[in-house]
Write a protein that holds these residues in place. Structure first.
Motif, PDB file in Angstrom:
ATOM      1  N   VAL A  90       0.792  -1.230   0.000  1.00 50.20           N
ATOM      2  CA  VAL A  90       0.000   0.000   0.000  1.00 50.20           C
ATOM      3  C   VAL A  90       0.824   1.280   0.000  1.00 50.20           C
ATOM      4  O   VAL A  90       0.387   2.295  -0.566  1.00 50.20           O
ATOM      5  CB  VAL A  90      -1.002   0.026   1.186  1.00 50.20           C
ATOM      6  N   GLU A  91       2.002   1.280   0.605  1.00 49.80           N
ATOM      7  CA  GLU A  91       2.784   2.510   0.612  1.00 49.80           C
ATOM      8  C   GLU A  91       3.259   2.871  -0.797  1.00 49.80           C
ATOM      9  O   GLU A  91       3.229   4.042  -1.192  1.00 49.80           O
ATOM     10  CB  GLU A  91       3.964   2.386   1.576  1.00 49.80           C
ATOM     11  N   ASP A  92       3.670   1.868  -1.551  1.00 49.26           N
ATOM     12  CA  ASP A  92       4.054   2.131  -2.943  1.00 49.26           C
ATOM     13  C   ASP A  92       2.858   2.581  -3.765  1.00 49.26           C
ATOM     14  O   ASP A  92       2.960   3.514  -4.563  1.00 49.26           O
ATOM     15  CB  ASP A  92       4.649   0.869  -3.578  1.00 49.26           C
ATOM     16  N   ILE A  93       1.727   1.910  -3.578  1.00 48.88           N
ATOM     17  CA  ILE A  93       0.537   2.241  -4.376  1.00 48.88           C
ATOM     18  C   ILE A  93       0.042   3.640  -4.058  1.00 48.88           C
ATOM     19  O   ILE A  93      -0.256   4.436  -4.959  1.00 48.88           O
ATOM     20  CB  ILE A  93      -0.583   1.204  -4.141  1.00 48.88           C
ATOM     21  N   THR A  94      -0.056   3.971  -2.784  1.00 47.71           N
ATOM     22  CA  THR A  94      -0.575   5.303  -2.452  1.00 47.71           C
ATOM     23  C   THR A  94       0.381   6.397  -2.894  1.00 47.71           C
ATOM     24  O   THR A  94      -0.034   7.522  -3.161  1.00 47.71           O
ATOM     25  CB  THR A  94      -0.922   5.389  -0.950  1.00 47.71           C
ATOM     26  N   GLY A 116      -3.106  10.078  -6.332  1.00 40.23           N
ATOM     27  CA  GLY A 116      -3.298  11.443  -5.869  1.00 40.23           C
ATOM     28  C   GLY A 116      -4.017  11.545  -4.553  1.00 40.23           C
ATOM     29  O   GLY A 116      -3.945  12.569  -3.868  1.00 40.23           O
ATOM     30  N   GLY A 117      -4.757  10.496  -4.174  1.00 42.31           N
ATOM     31  CA  GLY A 117      -5.533  10.529  -2.940  1.00 42.31           C
ATOM     32  C   GLY A 117      -5.836   9.133  -2.455  1.00 42.31           C
ATOM     33  O   GLY A 117      -5.709   8.150  -3.205  1.00 42.31           O
ATOM     34  N   LEU A 118      -6.272   9.033  -1.195  1.00 40.41           N
ATOM     35  CA  LEU A 118      -6.517   7.752  -0.536  1.00 40.41           C
ATOM     36  C   LEU A 118      -7.908   7.733   0.077  1.00 40.41           C
ATOM     37  O   LEU A 118      -8.289   8.638   0.815  1.00 40.41           O
ATOM     38  CB  LEU A 118      -5.465   7.533   0.555  1.00 40.41           C
ATOM     39  N   ASN A 119      -8.653   6.669  -0.215  1.00 38.25           N
ATOM     40  CA  ASN A 119      -9.985   6.434   0.320  1.00 38.25           C
ATOM     41  C   ASN A 119      -9.913   5.228   1.252  1.00 38.25           C
ATOM     42  O   ASN A 119      -9.645   4.113   0.803  1.00 38.25           O
ATOM     43  CB  ASN A 119     -10.959   6.178  -0.832  1.00 38.25           C
ATOM     44  N   LYS A 142       1.580   7.301   5.045  1.00 35.91           N
ATOM     45  CA  LYS A 142       2.349   7.630   3.841  1.00 35.91           C
ATOM     46  C   LYS A 142       1.674   8.752   3.061  1.00 35.91           C
ATOM     47  O   LYS A 142       2.338   9.693   2.602  1.00 35.91           O
ATOM     48  CB  LYS A 142       2.487   6.390   2.958  1.00 35.91           C
ATOM     49  N   ALA A 143       0.354   8.684   2.911  1.00 35.32           N
ATOM     50  CA  ALA A 143      -0.382   9.738   2.208  1.00 35.32           C
ATOM     51  C   ALA A 143      -0.230  11.081   2.925  1.00 35.32           C
ATOM     52  O   ALA A 143      -0.073  12.126   2.281  1.00 35.32           O
ATOM     53  CB  ALA A 143      -1.853   9.367   2.082  1.00 35.32           C
ATOM     54  N   ASN A 144      -0.256  11.061   4.263  1.00 31.50           N
ATOM     55  CA  ASN A 144      -0.035  12.291   5.022  1.00 31.50           C
ATOM     56  C   ASN A 144       1.356  12.865   4.748  1.00 31.50           C
ATOM     57  O   ASN A 144       1.523  14.081   4.569  1.00 31.50           O
ATOM     58  CB  ASN A 144      -0.189  12.038   6.519  1.00 31.50           C
TER      59      ASN A 144
END
Length: 273
Positions: free
Chosen positions: A48-52, A56-59, A79-81
């Motif tokens: 998930v860290e690579d994918i996010t 552009g955003g995470l749901n 990671k998104a933060n």
């Protein structure tokens, strides 16, 4: 506002990472495609860290929790933060079980959310750390009505200020609020509640709108909520005598696919408070 936010999504084709529940994952993906966005689904902690990072955003949707997906939510959210990406939380069924309630509480404390979207019972649980839901549905005692609307708006603004986020309460009457301003939206059909996952679809839709409208989270979220409700009304207007809830689901997605700024503004029932 509505037309500009919608056209920004269609121009930019935002890529959204979804950690969502397996009941509605296909519908969330299709709604994102229909609105002009692009979905990626991944809940493997090592992935998930690579994918996010490439999205552009995470749901984040807690509808079908397990220990692996919970770990993935925290890893992807943090990671998104770090990357400054918008992150949405859909606390499905929080208040219905200890695991859901405690996971929601931890997520809100450890991750910065751009928007938190849920029904009124879920949002009250977010606010209080405990609550009651009817499975994944709102407790009827919590329902937002015209009589309770002023109090619900004040509650949404207060929670938005406390958590430094946009609060989206969806139901028969929708409220999308930051600490200063609320949009009240009266689009939609009661029959949308007969389809599994319209709320999950909306969370994916909001995330795409957040990505495409940076720095404009309140208006982006309000536009997406209006769009979903309008699509429910347009889809219903095309129903035939032998159509049922399966057809209705598809007609909603088709209405989103064919939506443009002029259609959305013509159908919108949105009020600023």
């Amino acid at each position: 506002m509505l037309k500009e936010c919608l056209e920004n999504v269609q121009k930019t084709a935002p890529l959204v990472h979804n950690i969502t529940n397996y009941v509605t994952v296909n519908d969330v993906a299709n709604v994102l495609l229909a609105c002009g966005g692009s979905p990626i689904m991944s809940d493997e902690p090592e992935d998930v860290e690579d994918i996010t990072s490439i999205c552009g955003g995470l749901n984040i949707n807690i509808g079908t929790l397990n220990q692996r997906s919970i770990e993935a939510m925290f890893r992807a959210g943090k990671k998104a933060n770090q990357l400054g990406h918008p992150v949405l939380l859909d606390p499905v069924g929080t208040g219905a079980s200890k695991l859901r309630t405690e996971t929601t509480d931890r997520l809100v404390k450890e991750i910065r959310f751009t928007v938190i979207r849920g029904n009124i019972s879920e949002i009250k649980t977010v606010a209080n750390g405990s609550g009651t839901t009817k499975g994944v549905d709102a407790d009827v005692a919590d329902a937002v009505t015209e009589e309770t609307l002023p109090g619900a708006v004040a509650f949404a603004k207060g929670l938005a200020e406390r958590l430094d986020t946009v609060i989206a309460i969806t139901g028969a009457i929708d409220i999308v609020a930051d600490k200063d301003t609320a949009y009240v939206i009266r689009n939609g059909r009661p029959e949308m509640g007969r389809i599994t996952g319209t709320g999950c679809q909306l969370s994916g839709l909001i995330t795409a709108y957040l990505v495409a409208n940076p720095g404009n989270a309140l208006e982006a979220a309000a536009t997406a909520v209006t769009l979903m409700g309008a699509a429910g009304e347009i889809g219903w207007s095309h129903m035939q005598a032998l159509d049922g809830n399966s057809t209705y689901r598809n007609r909603i997605i088709d209405a989103i696919y064919h939506m443009d700024g002029e259609i959305l503004e013509a159908w919108a029932k949105i009020e600023k408070m």
